[in-house]
Design a protein around this motif. Structure first.
Motif, PDB file in Angstrom:
ATOM      1  N   ARG A 125       0.875  -1.246  -0.162  1.00 16.69           N
ATOM      2  CA  ARG A 125       0.210   0.113   0.160  1.00 16.69           C
ATOM      3  C   ARG A 125       0.716   1.271  -0.102  1.00 16.69           C
ATOM      4  O   ARG A 125       1.904   1.345   0.864  1.00 16.69           O
ATOM      5  CB  ARG A 125      -0.832   0.006   1.354  1.00 16.69           C
ATOM      6  CG  ARG A 125      -1.695   1.352   1.481  1.00 16.69           C
ATOM      7  CD  ARG A 125      -2.709   1.488   0.473  1.00 16.69           C
ATOM      8  NE  ARG A 125      -3.570   2.577   0.800  1.00 16.69           N
ATOM      9  CZ  ARG A 125      -4.447   3.382  -0.108  1.00 16.69           C
ATOM     10  NH1 ARG A 125      -4.318   2.883  -1.479  1.00 16.69           N
ATOM     11  NH2 ARG A 125      -5.400   4.177   0.454  1.00 16.69           N
ATOM     12  N   ASP A 126       0.627   2.288  -0.763  1.00 10.22           N
ATOM     13  CA  ASP A 126       1.432   3.352  -0.916  1.00 10.22           C
ATOM     14  C   ASP A 126       0.327   4.577  -0.735  1.00 10.22           C
ATOM     15  O   ASP A 126      -0.164   5.136  -1.774  1.00 10.22           O
ATOM     16  CB  ASP A 126       2.086   3.686  -2.227  1.00 10.22           C
ATOM     17  CG  ASP A 126       2.863   5.002  -2.291  1.00 10.22           C
ATOM     18  OD1 ASP A 126       2.976   5.521  -1.267  1.00 10.22           O
ATOM     19  OD2 ASP A 126       3.555   5.231  -3.177  1.00 10.22           O
ATOM     20  N   GLY A 128       0.881   7.332   0.933  1.00  9.35           N
ATOM     21  CA  GLY A 128       1.549   8.528   1.166  1.00  9.35           C
ATOM     22  C   GLY A 128       1.349   8.983   2.601  1.00  9.35           C
ATOM     23  O   GLY A 128       1.428  10.163   3.001  1.00  9.35           O
ATOM     24  N   GLU A 131       2.834   4.918   6.686  1.00  9.85           N
ATOM     25  CA  GLU A 131       3.617   3.409   5.974  1.00  9.85           C
ATOM     26  C   GLU A 131       4.916   3.915   5.379  1.00  9.85           C
ATOM     27  O   GLU A 131       5.935   2.996   5.372  1.00  9.85           O
ATOM     28  CB  GLU A 131       2.901   2.630   5.147  1.00  9.85           C
ATOM     29  CG  GLU A 131       2.573   3.305   3.787  1.00  9.85           C
ATOM     30  CD  GLU A 131       1.590   4.409   3.471  1.00  9.85           C
ATOM     31  OE1 GLU A 131       1.513   5.071   2.355  1.00  9.85           O
ATOM     32  OE2 GLU A 131       0.889   4.455   4.453  1.00  9.85           O
ATOM     33  N   LEU A 132       4.884   5.342   4.988  1.00 11.48           N
ATOM     34  CA  LEU A 132       6.403   5.937   4.289  1.00 11.48           C
ATOM     35  C   LEU A 132       7.404   5.770   5.437  1.00 11.48           C
ATOM     36  O   LEU A 132       8.708   5.707   5.259  1.00 11.48           O
ATOM     37  CB  LEU A 132       6.135   7.028   3.607  1.00 11.48           C
ATOM     38  CG  LEU A 132       5.306   7.181   2.660  1.00 11.48           C
ATOM     39  CD1 LEU A 132       4.875   8.731   2.181  1.00 11.48           C
ATOM     40  CD2 LEU A 132       5.639   6.588   1.746  1.00 11.48           C
ATOM     41  N   GLN A 136       9.750   4.299   3.210  1.00 10.91           N
ATOM     42  CA  GLN A 136      10.549   5.193   2.431  1.00 10.91           C
ATOM     43  C   GLN A 136      10.549   6.528   3.523  1.00 10.91           C
ATOM     44  O   GLN A 136      10.156   7.336   3.200  1.00 10.91           O
ATOM     45  CB  GLN A 136       9.341   5.714   1.356  1.00 10.91           C
ATOM     46  CG  GLN A 136       9.028   4.425   0.168  1.00 10.91           C
ATOM     47  CD  GLN A 136       8.269   5.181  -0.823  1.00 10.91           C
ATOM     48  OE1 GLN A 136       8.500   6.126  -1.527  1.00 10.91           O
ATOM     49  NE2 GLN A 136       7.250   4.423  -1.076  1.00 10.91           N
TER      50      GLN A 136
END
Length: 284
Positions: A125-126, A128, A131-132, A136
């Motif tokens: 899932r991205d 934004g 989870e970043l 990320q």
């Protein structure tokens, strides 16, 4: 206009039983929030996920939007009937009653599996959002609220390694109200932390006790809708998606159920659960 509620949590039923009057707090496309003595109850469209404060109607989002209900309309409750404004009555007499209290914990082996499954679900899932911070971090640092959240979680993690429960709770508490939307991501993340403490059977740990006190004192630092969900979490009440984790669903099933909860609210909650699972051994 008489409308039959199809499903309600036991939590919201008890809340309705203790109130006779209220007002309409806010009206959105798929949800009408009622304020009863400072507590919120949400009338929702048929395809909405069930939360502790939900009353699920058989109406579509479009039909909900056409209801003659406005903010500040009077609400009265009598004999399982909720009258909203002058023309709308909602009956909960035949509604399915669902227990959304999370009380089951998992074994160490199950927790290890669930940790892998939650991270696998989040990796797919991205949105934004939180989870970043896991996948990320450089990108997360470019988003102001995530950069702030990252600093608070770093402080919390350092405090956990030192067994400084008060410092950890203070750091977590700084997440309240942090983020965008009806339920800021920091609040959703904290709901996940509280769920994780129960799943790991450490909800009576000193950190848990101090964190509960910290969140309760700082609910004024977020909006009323988000505060309502945090209050539910403090009482062990969560969405169906969170409660379903005790059945050890697959990563695909986890992602599917949490994606149904808002744009990123579900995944931000899952991030809080994942964080607690990842750090649970520091609390033993």
């Amino acid at each position: 206009m008489n409308i039959q509620i199809t499903a309600a949590s036991r939590y919201v039923r008890e809340l309705l039983a203790s109130h006779k009057q209220g007002t309409v707090h806010s009206v959105y496309r798929k949800t009408i929030n009622l304020s009863l003595g400072g507590q919120l109850v949400a009338l929702q469209a048929a395809d909405s996920p069930l939360s502790p404060i939900s009353l699920i109607t058989p109406l579509t989002a479009q039909e909900m939007e056409l209801l003659p209900i406005q903010t500040k309309d009077c609400v009265s409750i009598s004999s399982d009937v909720i009258q909203v404004g002058q023309r709308c009555c909602f009956s909960i007499r035949k509604a399915a009653s669902v227990n959304l209290k999370l009380s089951s914990s998992l074994s160490d082996d199950e927790l290890s599996v669930l940790e892998r499954h939650t991270f696998s679900a989040l990796a797919a899932r991205d949105a934004g959002s939180f989870e970043l911070l896991f996948f990320q971090p450089r990108t997360a640092c470019e988003i102001p609220f995530l950069a702030a959240a990252g600093r608070h979680l770093l402080d919390a993690s350092q405090a956990l390694h030192l067994s400084d429960w008060e410092a950890a709770a203070r750091a977590f508490g700084r997440l309240i109200g942090l983020g965008l939307g009806l339920t800021p991501g920091g609040d959703d993340f904290l709901c996940g932390i509280l769920a994780g403490l129960i799943l790991c059977s450490i909800d009576r740990h000193p950190l848990s006790i101090i964190l509960h006190e910290t969140i309760a004192k700082n609910l004024v630092n977020t909006n009323q809708i988000s505060a309502a969900f945090l209050q539910c979490a403090l009482e062990g009440q969560f969405s169906g998606a969170v409660c379903s984790l005790t059945a050890m669903p697959s990563p695909e099933e986890i992602l599917s159920s949490f994606l149904k909860i808002g744009h990123s609210s579900g995944t931000d909650t899952l991030c809080g659960i994942a964080y607690l699972l990842q750090n649970r051994r520091l609390l033993k």
